[in-house]
Motif scaffolding. Structure first.
Motif, PDB file in Angstrom:
ATOM      1  N   PHE A  20     -51.320 128.963  49.879  1.00  0.00           N
ATOM      2  CA  PHE A  20     -50.618 129.794  48.901  1.00  0.00           C
ATOM      3  C   PHE A  20     -51.290 129.756  47.532  1.00  0.00           C
ATOM      4  O   PHE A  20     -51.094 130.637  46.713  1.00  0.00           O
ATOM      5  N   LYS A  21     -52.131 128.744  47.281  1.00  0.00           N
ATOM      6  CA  LYS A  21     -52.769 128.577  45.974  1.00  0.00           C
ATOM      7  C   LYS A  21     -54.211 129.081  45.951  1.00  0.00           C
ATOM      8  O   LYS A  21     -54.663 129.610  44.941  1.00  0.00           O
ATOM      9  N   TYR A  22     -54.946 128.902  47.047  1.00  0.00           N
ATOM     10  CA  TYR A  22     -56.377 129.198  47.067  1.00  0.00           C
ATOM     11  C   TYR A  22     -56.719 130.317  48.045  1.00  0.00           C
ATOM     12  O   TYR A  22     -56.122 130.426  49.104  1.00  0.00           O
ATOM     13  N   ASP A  23     -57.723 131.109  47.685  1.00  0.00           N
ATOM     14  CA  ASP A  23     -58.293 132.122  48.575  1.00  0.00           C
ATOM     15  C   ASP A  23     -59.616 131.559  49.088  1.00  0.00           C
ATOM     16  O   ASP A  23     -60.645 131.665  48.423  1.00  0.00           O
ATOM     17  N   ILE A  24     -59.591 130.948  50.276  1.00  0.00           N
ATOM     18  CA  ILE A  24     -60.784 130.257  50.791  1.00  0.00           C
ATOM     19  C   ILE A  24     -61.906 131.209  51.157  1.00  0.00           C
ATOM     20  O   ILE A  24     -63.035 130.787  51.367  1.00  0.00           O
ATOM     21  N   ASN A  25     -61.606 132.523  51.224  1.00  0.00           N
ATOM     22  CA  ASN A  25     -62.649 133.499  51.529  1.00  0.00           C
ATOM     23  C   ASN A  25     -63.564 133.752  50.340  1.00  0.00           C
ATOM     24  O   ASN A  25     -64.631 134.341  50.500  1.00  0.00           O
ATOM     25  N   MET A  26     -63.158 133.329  49.165  1.00  0.00           N
ATOM     26  CA  MET A  26     -63.992 133.469  47.966  1.00  0.00           C
ATOM     27  C   MET A  26     -64.237 132.071  47.411  1.00  0.00           C
ATOM     28  O   MET A  26     -63.519 131.592  46.521  1.00  0.00           O
ATOM     29  N   SER A  27     -65.227 131.402  47.951  1.00  0.00           N
ATOM     30  CA  SER A  27     -65.557 130.056  47.486  1.00  0.00           C
ATOM     31  C   SER A  27     -67.065 129.858  47.549  1.00  0.00           C
ATOM     32  O   SER A  27     -67.768 130.559  48.266  1.00  0.00           O
ATOM     33  N   SER A  28     -67.535 128.919  46.761  1.00  0.00           N
ATOM     34  CA  SER A  28     -68.956 128.575  46.761  1.00  0.00           C
ATOM     35  C   SER A  28     -69.098 127.130  46.301  1.00  0.00           C
ATOM     36  O   SER A  28     -68.171 126.556  45.739  1.00  0.00           O
ATOM     37  N   VAL A  29     -70.262 126.575  46.538  1.00  0.00           N
ATOM     38  CA  VAL A  29     -70.546 125.210  46.123  1.00  0.00           C
ATOM     39  C   VAL A  29     -71.546 125.251  44.977  1.00  0.00           C
ATOM     40  O   VAL A  29     -72.534 125.977  45.032  1.00  0.00           O
ATOM     41  N   SER A  30     -71.259 124.501  43.930  1.00  0.00           N
ATOM     42  CA  SER A  30     -72.157 124.403  42.779  1.00  0.00           C
ATOM     43  C   SER A  30     -72.428 122.926  42.517  1.00  0.00           C
ATOM     44  O   SER A  30     -71.772 122.062  43.114  1.00  0.00           O
ATOM     45  N   PRO A  31     -73.353 122.618  41.617  1.00  0.00           N
ATOM     46  CA  PRO A  31     -73.571 121.205  41.276  1.00  0.00           C
ATOM     47  C   PRO A  31     -72.313 120.530  40.713  1.00  0.00           C
ATOM     48  O   PRO A  31     -72.174 119.326  40.775  1.00  0.00           O
ATOM     49  N   LYS A  32     -71.373 121.324  40.189  1.00  0.00           N
ATOM     50  CA  LYS A  32     -70.141 120.766  39.625  1.00  0.00           C
ATOM     51  C   LYS A  32     -69.082 120.480  40.679  1.00  0.00           C
ATOM     52  O   LYS A  32     -68.165 119.717  40.445  1.00  0.00           O
ATOM     53  N   GLY A  33     -69.163 121.125  41.864  1.00  0.00           N
ATOM     54  CA  GLY A  33     -68.182 120.911  42.917  1.00  0.00           C
ATOM     55  C   GLY A  33     -67.921 122.179  43.703  1.00  0.00           C
ATOM     56  O   GLY A  33     -68.691 123.135  43.643  1.00  0.00           O
ATOM     57  N   LEU A  34     -66.802 122.208  44.419  1.00  0.00           N
ATOM     58  CA  LEU A  34     -66.400 123.366  45.202  1.00  0.00           C
ATOM     59  C   LEU A  34     -65.656 124.332  44.296  1.00  0.00           C
ATOM     60  O   LEU A  34     -64.606 123.995  43.748  1.00  0.00           O
ATOM     61  N   CYS A  35     -66.197 125.531  44.116  1.00  0.00           N
ATOM     62  CA  CYS A  35     -65.558 126.568  43.309  1.00  0.00           C
ATOM     63  C   CYS A  35     -64.767 127.455  44.261  1.00  0.00           C
ATOM     64  O   CYS A  35     -65.335 128.045  45.173  1.00  0.00           O
ATOM     65  N   ILE A  36     -63.461 127.544  44.048  1.00  0.00           N
ATOM     66  CA  ILE A  36     -62.610 128.298  44.955  1.00  0.00           C
ATOM     67  C   ILE A  36     -61.658 129.182  44.155  1.00  0.00           C
ATOM     68  O   ILE A  36     -61.121 128.758  43.134  1.00  0.00           O
ATOM     69  N   LYS A  37     -61.510 130.436  44.624  1.00  0.00           N
ATOM     70  CA  LYS A  37     -60.699 131.425  43.905  1.00  0.00           C
ATOM     71  C   LYS A  37     -59.224 131.079  43.993  1.00  0.00           C
ATOM     72  O   LYS A  37     -58.724 130.710  45.046  1.00  0.00           O
ATOM     73  N   LEU A  38     -58.545 131.199  42.854  1.00  0.00           N
ATOM     74  CA  LEU A  38     -57.104 131.008  42.804  1.00  0.00           C
ATOM     75  C   LEU A  38     -56.402 132.311  43.148  1.00  0.00           C
ATOM     76  O   LEU A  38     -56.814 133.386  42.714  1.00  0.00           O
ATOM     77  N   LYS A  39     -55.328 132.233  43.926  1.00  0.00           N
ATOM     78  CA  LYS A  39     -54.518 133.409  44.234  1.00  0.00           C
ATOM     79  C   LYS A  39     -53.562 133.665  43.078  1.00  0.00           C
ATOM     80  O   LYS A  39     -53.435 132.861  42.164  1.00  0.00           O
ATOM     81  N   ASN A  40     -52.864 134.789  43.133  1.00  0.00           N
ATOM     82  CA  ASN A  40     -51.850 135.162  42.147  1.00  0.00           C
ATOM     83  C   ASN A  40     -52.433 135.334  40.754  1.00  0.00           C
ATOM     84  O   ASN A  40     -51.815 134.976  39.762  1.00  0.00           O
ATOM     85  N   ASN A  41     -53.622 135.890  40.691  1.00  0.00           N
ATOM     86  CA  ASN A  41     -54.233 136.170  39.398  1.00  0.00           C
ATOM     87  C   ASN A  41     -53.627 137.462  38.855  1.00  0.00           C
ATOM     88  O   ASN A  41     -53.745 138.511  39.463  1.00  0.00           O
TER      89      ASN A  41
END
Length: 57
Positions: A20-41
């Motif tokens: 309910f919080k994250y959209d796992i279809n829009m994610s990527s890995v960066s040197p800072k960590g796992l970047c994952i899109k938040l839902k309900n924007n």
């Protein structure tokens, strides 16, 4: 599900992420960590991402 791999691509940990919080279809890995899109924007001009860091429990 977030999976953490070592340098040999072996699974060393997994974590269930709230759908309910994250959209796992829009994610990527960066040197800072796992970047994952938040839902309900509410802003249509922006996409909000959260950076998740792997920590041992």
């Amino acid at each position: 599900m977030s999976t953490h791999l070592n340098e040999h691509l072996e699974v060393i940990g997994e974590k269930e992420l709230p759908r309910f919080k994250y959209d796992i279809n829009m994610s990527s890995v960066s040197p800072k960590g796992l970047c994952i899109k938040l839902k309900n924007n509410e802003a249509e001009d922006f996409i909000d991402f959260e950076v998740l860091l792997w920590q041992k429990e």
